[in-house]
Write an enzyme that holds these catalytic residues in place. Structure first.
Site, mmCIF file in Angstrom:
data_model
loop_
_atom_site.group_PDB
_atom_site.id
_atom_site.type_symbol
_atom_site.label_atom_id
_atom_site.label_comp_id
_atom_site.label_asym_id
_atom_site.label_seq_id
_atom_site.Cartn_x
_atom_site.Cartn_y
_atom_site.Cartn_z
ATOM 1 N N LYS A 1 30.959 37.773 44.755
ATOM 2 C CA LYS A 1 32.092 38.078 43.878
ATOM 3 C C LYS A 1 32.525 39.528 44.101
ATOM 4 O O LYS A 1 31.755 40.459 43.864
ATOM 5 C CB LYS A 1 31.700 37.844 42.420
ATOM 6 C CG LYS A 1 31.295 36.395 42.143
ATOM 7 C CD LYS A 1 30.892 36.160 40.711
ATOM 8 C CE LYS A 1 29.636 36.919 40.334
ATOM 9 N NZ LYS A 1 29.080 36.458 39.043
ATOM 10 N N THR B 1 36.937 41.755 29.822
ATOM 11 C CA THR B 1 36.433 40.830 30.844
ATOM 12 C C THR B 1 34.970 40.452 30.609
ATOM 13 O O THR B 1 34.288 40.000 31.529
ATOM 14 C CB THR B 1 36.561 41.464 32.234
ATOM 15 O OG1 THR B 1 35.870 42.733 32.236
ATOM 16 C CG2 THR B 1 38.018 41.692 32.608
ATOM 17 N N GLY C 1 31.798 38.466 30.038
ATOM 18 C CA GLY C 1 31.456 37.065 30.262
ATOM 19 C C GLY C 1 32.026 36.456 31.523
ATOM 20 O O GLY C 1 31.855 35.255 31.762
ATOM 21 N N THR C 2 32.656 37.255 32.374
ATOM 22 C CA THR C 2 33.304 36.720 33.567
ATOM 23 C C THR C 2 32.324 35.974 34.467
ATOM 24 O O THR C 2 32.605 34.861 34.921
ATOM 25 C CB THR C 2 33.955 37.863 34.378
ATOM 26 O OG1 THR C 2 34.763 38.641 33.514
ATOM 27 C CG2 THR C 2 34.815 37.310 35.484
ATOM 28 N N GLY C 3 31.179 36.596 34.746
ATOM 29 C CA GLY C 3 30.225 35.980 35.667
ATOM 30 C C GLY C 3 29.624 34.696 35.130
ATOM 31 O O GLY C 3 29.496 33.696 35.857
ATOM 32 N N CYS C 4 29.254 34.702 33.857
ATOM 33 C CA CYS C 4 28.707 33.497 33.221
ATOM 34 C C CYS C 4 29.725 32.366 33.276
ATOM 35 O O CYS C 4 29.407 31.212 33.573
ATOM 36 C CB CYS C 4 28.348 33.774 31.766
ATOM 37 S SG CYS C 4 27.237 35.160 31.499
#
Length: 267
Positions: free
Chosen positions: A176, A210, A212-215
């Site tokens: 990412k 932003t 919580g983007t990865g979860c």
């Protein structure tokens, strides 16, 4: 009788502020039309300003939650997030090894606010035990640096990072590039299995909310895989969902707010 939706299990920590962790995972799964189930690995006291405290659950509690779900209900995809310690990483890896369903590993190391969510002593367990059972591993650039020592500064660096992550055994690596220096106006991710390569590009929104983007991305990928999508198509659809959620992210408290998991419903 209504047909049953696909079944997705998240194995992760709880975020009391509702923006990341188990809460983000279950919201994402609901938004994408799958039935979300959970194994909670840790409890955090967390809000828009950061993580005030974290308490991992005993291995037997994690194991019992997992067995309760998998032995009775079953799963069609699994997503892992915050695992906190080497003992929990190894417990979860052992549980997932025979599961027979796609596994998306989000090797969570630090929170959006820079708070550590994984003991340094657990990194080797992630490399040698957890990544080998992953269908897709989804590290961000900070996690790439933690796991491989590679400091990514450009797209060529993302290729090197993907090769290094694949060396630990996952079938696919999704690197990412949201934190890539000078990447504006695009947010660039690289998905590869070492043979085929998919560059995913989306607008970069000037929105600080932003959390919580990865979860959310990892849960969206798992949801797509549970529906029977190929890895590239599941990732492409997940990227589109997350991009919309980032664009709609909203202020919460005095710090960094969450992405909006329900953006399609509000649109």
């Amino acid at each position: 009788m209504t047909s049953r939706p696909p079944l997705v299990l998240t194995v992760a920590g709880s975020d009391s502020g509702g923006g990341a962790g188990i809460q983000a995972d279950l919201k994402t799964m609901l938004a994408l039309g799958v039935h979300g189930m959970s194994v909670i690995t840790a409890v955090t006291a967390q809000n828009s300003l950061g993580v005030q405290g974290a308490w991992e659950l005993p291995e037997e509690a994690v194991r019992a939650q997992y067995r309760a779900v998998v032995d009775d209900i079953g799963v069609q995809a699994v997503k892992t997030g915050m695992l906190a310690s080497a003992a929990l990483v190894e417990t979860v890896a052992e549980l997932l090894a025979p599961v027979g369903a796609p596994v998306v590993v989000d090797p969570v190391g630090v929170s959006k606010h820079g708070d550590s969510l994984l003991a340094a002593s657990a990194l080797d367990s992630v490399r040698t035990k957890l990544l080998p059972v992953a269908t897709v591993a989804t590290p961000n650039l900070d996690e790439v640096a933690q796991l491989t020592g590679i400091e990514v500064e450009d797209e060529a660096g993302m290729r090197r990072a993907a090769d290094a992550i694949l060396g630990y055994g996952p079938r696919w690596a999704l690197i990412k590039g949201g934190h890539l220096p000078g990447a504006a106006p695009e947010a660039v991710d690289l998905l590869t299995d070492g043979t085929e390569e998919h560059w995913l590009r989306a607008p970069r929104y000037d929105n600080r909310h932003t959390h919580g983007t990865g979860c959310t991305l990892a849960s969206a990928v798992a949801s797509g895989l549970a529906k029977g999508l190929t890895v590239p198509e599941a990732v492409r659809q997940a990227k589109a969902y997350v991009t919309g959620a980032i664009a709609a992210g909203f202020a919460l408290g005095a710090g960094i707010g969450p992405v909006d998991h329900a953006w399609r419903l509000r649109r």
